[in-house]
Design a protein around this motif. Sequence first.
Motif: not given
Length: 956
Positions: A191-208
């Motif tokens: 997804s690239e629709n969120s405001v945060q996604a637009v602001k940040e070049t790189l996002q980190i998702v974790s599976v715990v």
Amino acid sequence: MGDALISQIFEQFTMVTSQKIAKEYKLVVGVEKEIHNISQKLKLVQDVIESAERRQVSDPLVKRWLESLKDVAYDVDDVICEWNTATRKMKIKRSQDKAAEKKVCYSFLLCSCFDVSRVVHRHDIAITIRDINKRLDAIVLEGKGFNLVRIDVGGQESRVRPKSSTTSSIEVPDVFGRGEDKSTLISKLCSENSVQAVKETLQIVSVVGLGGMGKTTLAKLIYNCDEVKNHFTEWIWVCVPEPYDDVRVAKAIVESVEKRAPDVTELETALQLVKNALNGKKFLLVLDDMGRCKHKSWDKLVCNLKVGAPGSRVLVTTRNQTVAKTVGSSYIHQLGQLSDQDCWTLFSRIAFNEKTEDEKEALEEVGREISRQCKGLPLSAYTIGGLMRSKSSLADWRKVSKSEFWEVTGAEEDLSPPLMLSYYDLPSKLRQCFIYCAKFPKYYYIEADNLIKLWIAQGYLTEKNKEETALGADMEEKGRSCLDELIMRCFFQNMEKDKESGIVTRFKMHDIVHDFAQYFTKNECAIVKPDSRKKQVCSASANIRHLTWIRGDDAPFPESFEKTEKLHTFWVQSFYDSPPIVSQVDAVSPELFNQMKYLKALDLSHNRLRVLPDEVEKVINLRYLNLSFNPLEKLPESVCDLYNLQSLKLVACNHLTELPQGIGKLENLRHLEIDKTDNLSVLPGGVSKLQALRTLSKFVIRGGGDPNGAACKIKDLRDLNSLQGRLDLEGLGNIADATEAKMAELKKKEDLVILSMNFKPLAQTDQIMCNVAEALQPHTNLVRLEMKFYGGSQFPNWMVSLSHLKKLVVLECQSCEQLPALGELPMLEKLHLESINNLKCIDQRFLNSNPEFSKERGAFPKLKKLEIVRMRNLEEWNMSSAKSEGDESNMQVMPLLRHLKISECDKLQALPETLLHLSTSVRRLSIKNCTILQQRYRRGGDERKKISHIRKIKLS
């Protein structure tokens, strides 16, 4: 492991004491009685050791007792090795000195006072035997206090399936119960629709999630799905080392993108390479099973990852919630347990494999109870499913369901009950083979053939049964059967298979399974990664027998060795994956060989070593020596005094120009691996004496520059009839005549399945060359044949008689004007023809030599892929005469052909219509650098309609 170790040593001890050499040691007063007492005590503890093996999980005192017993057993094994080596060396010395043969034989048989002082002193062995006896006295006495009982394992040694009926792995195509997890994570990654996604070049998702919960499996499912593949331009998978290593993670990222391992050791250099590799690219980086790392280390990596294009993502899998926060996750996904139904579905998919519907119905109720006890852990369901797959009776299933291992509590409560049930159900020999894998680092890909060679070196697989010998079962076969059984029991994962044979070539251990194996080998196996900033002193605790020393990228080779006298396995694991520049080399200290006299397996591969010291001869018990990927220029002659050596690996030693002249003394050598040794242009004549050889990567026939006759001739292959797998024959053009070629007796080597025949240089006339090729007829069991640089005008007649051949490569056979009737090969699946420049026409003779034969069976009945490359003078390919006279129906020609590739055939006018009419057959057509064909079959071309039914067409 204790049961198998004691059994193995008891058998060897009984056998050795019955040999004539035992008389030599009986001359020492009292030793004969000592030997008898040891045998009796070993038999006594063997009766109760299965009980101790099971009690050790809940009783630490029993565990310590068992470790003491195994330590003594190892010492007995060391004595036996010295004993056997003395015998072997004696026999070899006798055979080498014919003049003294009678004298030596006389002293051996009559005087019993022969000289074995160069290998072992009888008095020292006698003292060792007495010491072992005293230690066994104490162990037996202590063991009586534990009330250990004899456990009948029901002849479990015979339960290992024979090779022919063993299935190597189970394909589980679905990840059960993770559909919602998968959808959520894909949404977060793509997804690239969120405001945060637009602001940040790189996002980190974790599976715990907990260990065994299926984090890696879920990540792989996401990593390989089409939606993710289409969303990103780069996909990078890194298995994070434990402990976290900045440099190795950075290098792994670069290697994944650029398909080559960077030769750097400094962090800043490695991070700069990461930045260059990912700059402007939209990537998905998976960091699998990440442990704790420092904020500073992580921040440096992230800084260089942010150069990627907007929408780039990092997916981290971890057991630790703190790690997910440390890496700055924008979303943390908690992976929960499977539902009872999903756990049952996974379990039953494996456990009921190959069972009838009636069996499934009878076992379902108790099976569901077993599944519930897995508590929603996919790894537990997978493992226990592998165990139940091998059991068919309701009583056996109930026994597992009610096992005390489900109720394990106390210090070892973290041990997985399904793993314990599976482990203790194994025959003792298989347990020994399995826990030896604890010597490999976590996440390491274990090479199947290499592991089997190591098992053999440790003495886990033996050739002693006359019935087995009569059936042709050798140690390698038994090793493959053991491996197949462990795979079937689900102890391993991430299996990779050979595309042609389907045989498993390498695999991994789940980290929990690795921890489990390490529990049983705490005082036997050690994996050490020293601080590279300190002096590299290799040290082991007193009882360690198998040591893996992980050498850092910037660390020198170990300089000295402490407490390593008892090692049986020593591996200096390094990460120099390419043959290095000769000037950047490391040295092996002779101290290594002075310290480790009981060593059985030594792996120094990938360590930039140019010289192997002469002192290697002191490791006289060595059975396995791996020197691959080192810039060695030669081996010392002293290697030939390693009389016990079974495997010598010299793969990719590109600077090696010769082998030691005395190699014929290695009468126990089973595997000589010399692949990728391009400068090795001659083999010593002593290779002909190595009649135990199973593996000989290549055999080089030298030309006339050998005045002393020390180099191998083709006739030296005559007695090597145990060769298996692949053999590359080089320099066949140097063979003088057919009589000499026939002496190789290739037709008798029925276990060879791959044969490469390279006739370069072409030193003979056409007629001699044709006769030589005809005389080199292999056995019909051949599965793959490569014929290169053949200079004869006719191909040998035997090519069309290879009834099991699946793949044929013909390359640079310039003088041949006619192809043989390869259409008669009933099993041929892949055919590659390249640079046969005298060939102008492919006609019906390519299909058959007997029209009646082809009428009944067709031509190329199993062929799936056909490649014709660089045929500069090929003008015509016509198979229209395939219609038999008086027969209105066309003969079946290549009915299963799926992929047709034509490349650099400038003069070829057209493709045969016989193939183009088979609309249900050819699915991929590739035409490259063929001017005339590209004009005819391009879009809008005259003949385009004839290929329009083919799904995938590539013209370039």
